[in-house]
Write a protein that holds these residues in place. Structure first.
Motif, PDB file in Angstrom:
ATOM      1  N   GLN A  96       0.871  -1.062  -0.014  1.00  0.00           N
ATOM      2  CA  GLN A  96      -0.049   0.118  -0.011  1.00  0.00           C
ATOM      3  C   GLN A  96       0.755   1.219  -0.001  1.00  0.00           C
ATOM      4  O   GLN A  96       0.558   2.093  -0.669  1.00  0.00           O
ATOM      5  N   ALA A  97       1.927   1.225   0.697  1.00  0.00           N
ATOM      6  CA  ALA A  97       3.023   2.456   0.749  1.00  0.00           C
ATOM      7  C   ALA A  97       3.546   2.527  -0.588  1.00  0.00           C
ATOM      8  O   ALA A  97       3.618   3.744  -1.108  1.00  0.00           O
ATOM      9  N   GLY A  98       3.789   1.552  -1.194  1.00  0.00           N
ATOM     10  CA  GLY A  98       4.305   1.633  -2.725  1.00  0.00           C
ATOM     11  C   GLY A  98       3.372   2.116  -3.458  1.00  0.00           C
ATOM     12  O   GLY A  98       3.780   3.333  -4.441  1.00  0.00           O
ATOM     13  N   TYR A  99       2.222   1.565  -3.615  1.00  0.00           N
ATOM     14  CA  TYR A  99       1.291   2.232  -4.365  1.00  0.00           C
ATOM     15  C   TYR A  99       0.804   3.676  -4.055  1.00  0.00           C
ATOM     16  O   TYR A  99       0.720   4.500  -4.857  1.00  0.00           O
ATOM     17  N   ASN A 100       0.869   4.119  -2.777  1.00  0.00           N
ATOM     18  CA  ASN A 100       0.681   5.652  -2.486  1.00  0.00           C
ATOM     19  C   ASN A 100       1.692   6.351  -3.109  1.00  0.00           C
ATOM     20  O   ASN A 100       1.335   7.180  -3.689  1.00  0.00           O
ATOM     21  N   MET A 101       2.875   6.062  -3.201  1.00  0.00           N
ATOM     22  CA  MET A 101       4.217   6.631  -3.549  1.00  0.00           C
ATOM     23  C   MET A 101       3.767   6.959  -4.973  1.00  0.00           C
ATOM     24  O   MET A 101       3.961   7.977  -5.725  1.00  0.00           O
ATOM     25  N   HIS A 102       3.717   5.756  -5.643  1.00  0.00           N
ATOM     26  CA  HIS A 102       3.325   5.707  -7.053  1.00  0.00           C
ATOM     27  C   HIS A 102       2.412   6.805  -7.779  1.00  0.00           C
ATOM     28  O   HIS A 102       2.267   7.653  -8.590  1.00  0.00           O
ATOM     29  N   SER A 103       1.173   6.581  -6.792  1.00  0.00           N
ATOM     30  CA  SER A 103      -0.027   7.416  -7.059  1.00  0.00           C
ATOM     31  C   SER A 103       0.308   8.926  -6.998  1.00  0.00           C
ATOM     32  O   SER A 103      -0.177   9.714  -7.640  1.00  0.00           O
ATOM     33  N   ALA A 104       1.075   9.062  -5.616  1.00  0.00           N
ATOM     34  CA  ALA A 104       1.327  10.498  -5.509  1.00  0.00           C
ATOM     35  C   ALA A 104       2.172  11.044  -6.416  1.00  0.00           C
ATOM     36  O   ALA A 104       2.152  12.270  -6.802  1.00  0.00           O
ATOM     37  N   ALA A 105       3.162  10.352  -7.001  1.00  0.00           N
ATOM     38  CA  ALA A 105       3.990  10.743  -8.126  1.00  0.00           C
ATOM     39  C   ALA A 105       3.260  11.061  -9.203  1.00  0.00           C
ATOM     40  O   ALA A 105       3.697  12.097  -9.722  1.00  0.00           O
ATOM     41  N   THR A 106       2.338  10.422  -9.616  1.00  0.00           N
ATOM     42  CA  THR A 106       1.568  10.712 -10.811  1.00  0.00           C
ATOM     43  C   THR A 106       0.860  11.981 -10.627  1.00  0.00           C
ATOM     44  O   THR A 106       0.754  12.943 -11.428  1.00  0.00           O
ATOM     45  N   HIS A 107       0.220  11.971  -9.311  1.00  0.00           N
ATOM     46  CA  HIS A 107      -0.478  13.669  -9.151  1.00  0.00           C
ATOM     47  C   HIS A 107       0.355  14.664  -9.111  1.00  0.00           C
ATOM     48  O   HIS A 107      -0.122  15.863  -9.706  1.00  0.00           O
ATOM     49  N   PHE A 108       1.590  14.572  -8.431  1.00  0.00           N
ATOM     50  CA  PHE A 108       2.569  15.589  -8.434  1.00  0.00           C
ATOM     51  C   PHE A 108       2.850  15.915  -9.805  1.00  0.00           C
ATOM     52  O   PHE A 108       3.181  17.082 -10.168  1.00  0.00           O
ATOM     53  N   ALA A 109       3.003  15.080 -10.773  1.00  0.00           N
ATOM     54  CA  ALA A 109       3.666  15.309 -12.150  1.00  0.00           C
ATOM     55  C   ALA A 109       2.301  16.139 -12.796  1.00  0.00           C
ATOM     56  O   ALA A 109       2.571  16.946 -13.555  1.00  0.00           O
ATOM     57  N   GLU A 110       1.161  15.894 -12.484  1.00  0.00           N
ATOM     58  CA  GLU A 110      -0.152  16.639 -12.941  1.00  0.00           C
ATOM     59  C   GLU A 110      -0.183  18.035 -12.449  1.00  0.00           C
ATOM     60  O   GLU A 110      -0.152  18.907 -13.451  1.00  0.00           O
ATOM     61  N   VAL A 111       0.042  17.994 -11.134  1.00  0.00           N
ATOM     62  CA  VAL A 111       0.216  19.314 -10.665  1.00  0.00           C
ATOM     63  C   VAL A 111       1.341  20.259 -11.228  1.00  0.00           C
ATOM     64  O   VAL A 111       1.342  21.512 -11.434  1.00  0.00           O
ATOM     65  N   ALA A 112       2.373  19.628 -11.303  1.00  0.00           N
ATOM     66  CA  ALA A 112       3.848  20.462 -11.675  1.00  0.00           C
ATOM     67  C   ALA A 112       3.605  20.948 -13.193  1.00  0.00           C
ATOM     68  O   ALA A 112       3.950  21.898 -13.550  1.00  0.00           O
ATOM     69  N   LYS A 113       3.023  20.080 -13.900  1.00  0.00           N
ATOM     70  CA  LYS A 113       2.555  20.484 -15.242  1.00  0.00           C
ATOM     71  C   LYS A 113       1.827  21.751 -15.461  1.00  0.00           C
ATOM     72  O   LYS A 113       2.061  22.484 -16.409  1.00  0.00           O
ATOM     73  N   LYS A 114       1.099  22.189 -14.318  1.00  0.00           N
ATOM     74  CA  LYS A 114       0.427  23.400 -14.315  1.00  0.00           C
ATOM     75  C   LYS A 114       1.185  24.805 -14.151  1.00  0.00           C
ATOM     76  O   LYS A 114       0.642  25.776 -14.428  1.00  0.00           O
ATOM     77  N   GLY A 115       2.527  24.256 -13.564  1.00  0.00           N
ATOM     78  CA  GLY A 115       3.487  25.375 -13.705  1.00  0.00           C
ATOM     79  C   GLY A 115       3.446  26.509 -12.325  1.00  0.00           C
ATOM     80  O   GLY A 115       4.203  27.503 -12.256  1.00  0.00           O
ATOM     81  N   ASN A 116       2.658  26.090 -11.266  1.00  0.00           N
ATOM     82  CA  ASN A 116       2.768  26.755  -9.987  1.00  0.00           C
ATOM     83  C   ASN A 116       3.703  25.953  -9.001  1.00  0.00           C
ATOM     84  O   ASN A 116       3.363  24.818  -8.717  1.00  0.00           O
TER      85      ASN A 116
END
Length: 141
Positions: A96-116
């Motif tokens: 679960q911790a591994g899945y959470n990390m991978h999922s959070a990384a995908t979310h981070f990428a989406e947020v970072a692409k917005k430029g803020n």
């Protein structure tokens, strides 16, 4: 401001690892020797990816940070890390911790692409928090 946020992230990653340095309380997870080497290699790559993300953020290169996160830590990256074979030996909480990390990384990428930049740093916290939680609870040696 940026330097302060980077320092806080780095301290958060390592603070929990030193909290119980005198007494080992983490659950031992036994992998077959070849898979143990693979797991350790994955963890080293995760740390290198986090370093690349932080470096990109420090230079306001959010698209680069997003690219690193998605390709090396995101949900799609799980397949390149041989997680199927490794997961057979992991306790439920470790998976679960591994899945959470991978999922959070995908979310981070989406947020970072917005430029803020500030939002990107905030979105990175769950990524590193997943690492801290897993490493605080489990060990392979």
């Amino acid at each position: 401001m940026m330097e302060k946020m980077i320092l806080i992230l780095i301290l958060c990653i390592f603070a929990n690892g030193t909290a119980n340095a005198e007494e080992e309380t983490r659950q031992y997870v036994k992998f077959p020797p070849k898979l143990q080497l693979k797991q350790l290699s994955n963890m080293r790559d995760h740390m290198a990816a986090l370093n690349g993300i932080l470096e990109s953020l420090a230079f306001d290169e959010l698209d680069e940070a997003a690219d690193i996160a998605e390709k090396r830590l995101g949900l799609k990256a799980r397949h390149s890390h041989d997680t199927g074979n490794l997961a057979k030996y992991m306790p439920k909480g470790m998976k679960q911790a591994g899945y959470n990390m991978h999922s959070a990384a995908t979310h981070f990428a989406e947020v970072a692409k917005k430029g803020n930049l500030e939002s990107a740093y905030e979105a990175l916290i769950p990524v590193t928090q997943s690492c801290v939680e897993c490493h605080a609870a489990y060990r392979t040696r």
